[in-house]
Design a protein around this motif. Structure first.
Motif, PDB file in Angstrom:
ATOM      1  N   GLU A 158       0.805  -1.212   0.000  1.00 55.04           N
ATOM      2  CA  GLU A 158       0.000   0.000   0.000  1.00 55.04           C
ATOM      3  C   GLU A 158       0.838   1.262   0.000  1.00 55.04           C
ATOM      4  N   LEU A 162       3.548   5.994  -2.870  1.00 57.78           N
ATOM      5  CA  LEU A 162       2.879   7.116  -2.223  1.00 57.78           C
ATOM      6  C   LEU A 162       2.951   8.352  -3.121  1.00 57.78           C
ATOM      7  N   ARG A 235      -2.510   5.940   5.197  1.00 54.32           N
ATOM      8  CA  ARG A 235      -3.696   5.758   4.345  1.00 54.32           C
ATOM      9  C   ARG A 235      -4.360   7.093   4.021  1.00 54.32           C
ATOM     10  N   VAL A 236      -4.428   7.958   5.007  1.00 58.14           N
ATOM     11  CA  VAL A 236      -4.996   9.291   4.755  1.00 58.14           C
ATOM     12  C   VAL A 236      -4.137  10.044   3.747  1.00 58.14           C
ATOM     13  N   TYR A 237      -2.832   9.966   3.938  1.00 56.50           N
ATOM     14  CA  TYR A 237      -1.924  10.638   2.999  1.00 56.50           C
ATOM     15  C   TYR A 237      -2.040  10.041   1.602  1.00 56.50           C
ATOM     16  N   ASN A 238      -2.102   8.723   1.530  1.00 56.33           N
ATOM     17  CA  ASN A 238      -2.209   8.059   0.234  1.00 56.33           C
ATOM     18  C   ASN A 238      -3.500   8.452  -0.480  1.00 56.33           C
ATOM     19  N   GLN A 239      -4.556   8.668   0.287  1.00 56.75           N
ATOM     20  CA  GLN A 239      -5.851   9.005  -0.314  1.00 56.75           C
ATOM     21  C   GLN A 239      -5.931  10.468  -0.750  1.00 56.75           C
ATOM     22  N   TYR A 240      -5.439  11.373   0.098  1.00 59.82           N
ATOM     23  CA  TYR A 240      -5.656  12.794  -0.148  1.00 59.82           C
ATOM     24  C   TYR A 240      -4.412  13.550  -0.632  1.00 59.82           C
ATOM     25  N   ARG A 242      -1.470  15.101  -2.817  1.00 62.54           N
ATOM     26  CA  ARG A 242      -1.486  15.571  -4.205  1.00 62.54           C
ATOM     27  C   ARG A 242      -0.580  14.696  -5.066  1.00 62.54           C
ATOM     28  N   ARG A 243      -1.095  14.271  -6.210  1.00 63.09           N
ATOM     29  CA  ARG A 243      -0.297  13.526  -7.178  1.00 63.09           C
ATOM     30  C   ARG A 243      -0.151  14.289  -8.493  1.00 63.09           C
ATOM     31  N   GLU A 266      -9.359  13.049  10.256  1.00 62.07           N
ATOM     32  CA  GLU A 266      -9.317  12.065   9.169  1.00 62.07           C
ATOM     33  C   GLU A 266      -8.526  10.826   9.592  1.00 62.07           C
ATOM     34  N   ALA A 270      -9.815   6.937  10.030  1.00 58.83           N
ATOM     35  CA  ALA A 270      -9.148   5.822   9.352  1.00 58.83           C
ATOM     36  C   ALA A 270      -8.622   4.790  10.329  1.00 58.83           C
TER      37      ALA A 270
END
Length: 551
Positions: A158, A162, A235-240, A242-243, A266, A270
């Motif tokens: 997961e 990142l 997980r929060v970082y991975n979801q929100y 910026r990419r 958040e 999670a």
């Protein structure tokens, strides 16, 4: 030292075989450089200004003598005879040919060393206080927890892709030597009122283009929950995270834009499904990892040995002892810092011959153990005080006994434009010149604790933002110029430095540092007032006036 098992070794060996195949496909042309890039980065291989750079992990800064000898072997056989120790407890080799990288990695694997996740958009090397396990004011050895984090996050499916790179640091002492407040996640080991081990968790620290000091997201997370809580943060970082913009992809930007309260909410949301789940560490699991750390069989020794008393009449030895030797939790022992900042030398470099010699001295005087520090120095963590005079002579003979630890010439610097393709300006020559300017140990001691940090570009690998004096090289009209900040610090009172004024040309940087130091000596209220405390008391203006009065 942590004792690796067959599972650890199998993982490292399999990674070598995998990377060997990737390199062969790149050399044959089956893979393009763009296709190869993500593969090499996950194995610590960068394409720099002149050659590939190979970054090797030293988890939580602990090395055995056998491992240090193997690093010396790689430097000698595949590189140009030296390695560069970094602020994140890695070592970098700057001249290894691509064809030789799999063999170098295989040689390192023989002693359990690897380069996994020393680059790429993944969780990086877990760093810790270089004095962990031996310093007197420690809650408990944080390397036990760092090892659990390392095992959990290594090759985690997961968290291997990142939004951007992700860095951990952990400490358990009152004084922060791991710079936890300038990391994506900083962990401070502590005990609650019930005596339970846990962590203060900080998030969102980092330097570079947009520097931030980490904020506390939770004042106490029980040790049993630390893996699940860290997983929730990731997980929060991975979801929100910026990419779409590399400059806004770090977690520090997400924390800043959401605000710490919203981000914490958040993470809490999670975390709830993970709490009390499979990631919960029970006592048996914690003790299993703890049991893998083997500590020295210390002798019962005098804290005032005759050998030490006899050597006290030698002023050179006493200068080194007062500067480079720190108290140990075990009576009769000491922690010895080895300065990799000789006069005129590149900060953090060690030759293959020096590494071999240090490994031999570690076997003789420190139970075969060496530590790598955030400040780009090494340490021998288990030295009997009776052996200090003999050790000093041996260290002096190989050039690592300069008594400048934590003084103005103990400079942190990135490789800069001499090596790095991202750099705008040189770092190493400025550091070398400053060590010459402040080579007089009496003058350096008069100045007292003062950290100079130099970065050759905005990426801040030299941590210039948190230097007592920070120096940042930038390009302006095709010329190298340098911005100067003062008052920064990376310890438990971490703070970003303040810019004193316009950038200055390369040729003036050392003069400016001298002017700042002279201003400090004139402005401090008493000899014990540290440079950063004088800056805090008076602000930037008195220093600015001194620096720019004649420019």
């Amino acid at each position: 030292m942590y004792v690796y098992d067959d599972i650890d070794q199998t993982l490292v060996n399999e990674r070598v075989a995998e990377f060997r195949d990737q390199v062969q496909r790149r050399l044959s042309g089956e893979l393009t450089e763009d296709e190869f890039k993500s593969l090499r980065l996950m194995n610590g291989v960068y394409l720099q200004l002149h050659a590939y750079m190979f970054r090797v992990a030293i988890p939580y800064g602990t090395l055995s003598s056998a491992q240090l000898r193997k690093l010396a072997h790689v430097a000698r056989k595949y590189d140009r005879g030296y390695g560069h120790f970094t602020t994140r407890q890695n070592i970098q080799f700057n001249w290894i040919a691509l064809k030789d990288l799999p063999d170098a990695l295989a040689d390192l694997a023989e002693v359990g060393i690897h380069a996994m996740q020393t680059s790429g958009n993944c969780t990086r090397n877990v760093t810790a206080d270089q004095w962990a396990g031996v310093v007197p004011d420690e809650v408990e050895d944080p390397r036990v927890w760092a090892e659990m984090l390392r095992q959990h996050t290594s090759l985690h499916p997961e968290f291997s892709f990142l939004p951007r790179k992700f860095k951990f640091a952990i400490t358990a002492a009152d004084h922060d030597r791991a710079a936890i407040k300038v990391h994506d996640i900083g962990l401070r080991l502590r005990k609650n009122e019930q005596g339970e081990t846990g962590f203060e968790v900080l998030v969102g620290g980092g330097l570079g283009r947009s520097p931030f000091i980490a904020k506390t997201i939770k004042s106490f997370v029980p040790g049993r929950d630390i893996l699940s809580y860290v997983e929730a943060i990731l997980r929060v970082y991975n979801q929100y995270g910026r990419r779409d913009n590399i400059y806004k992809a770090r977690i520090k930007i997400l924390v800043h834009e959401l605000g710490i309260e919203k981000f914490a909410a958040e993470v809490e949301q999670a975390w709830q499904p993970l709490a009390e789940g499979p990631l919960t560490l029970d006592d048996e699991m914690i003790e299993e990892i703890r049991s893998r750390f083997v500590y020295p069989a210390y002798e019962k020794l005098s804290a005032d040995p005759a050998e030490l008393r006899a050597a006290a009449s030698d002023p050179k030895f006493e200068a080194w002892r007062k500067n480079s030797v720190a108290p140990h939790r075990q009576p009769g022992y000491a922690i010895v810092t080895l300065s990799l900042k000789p006069v005129g030398g590149p900060p953090g470099d060690a030759t293959a011959e020096q590494m071999d010699a240090i490994a031999d001295l570690a076997d003789k005087y420190s139970f075969g153990e060496i530590r790598v520090g955030h400040e780009q120095n090494l340490a021998l963590p288990h030295v009997a005080q009776r052996d200090l005079p003999a050790l000093w002579k041996a260290l002096d003979a190989i050039g690592v006994a300069t008594p400048n630890v934590n003084l103005v010439s103990d400079i942190i610097a990135c490789p800069g434009l001499d090596y790095c393709s991202l750099a705008n300006a040189r770092s190493i020559p400025i550091a070398q010149e400053l060590t010459r300017r402040f080579a007089n140990h009496e003058t350096a001691n008069l100045i007292g604790r003062l950290h100079v940090n130099i970065s050759g570009c905005i990426n801040a690998c030299g941590h210039h933002h948190v230097g007592h004096i920070g120096i940042l090289g930038v390009e302006k009209n095709d010329q190298e110029v340098y911005q100067i900040t003062i008052g920064g610090r990376a310890d438990e009172h971490a703070k970003l430095g303040d810019l004193i004024g316009p950038a200055v040309p390369y040729a003036q940087v050392a003069d400016v540092v001298e002017d700042i130091v002279e201003a400090y000596l004139a402005l401090r209220e008493r000899p014990e007032e540290l440079f950063v405390d004088t800056v805090k008391r008076l602000g930037v203006e008195p220093f600015k006036e001194r620096v720019y009065a004649t420019r």
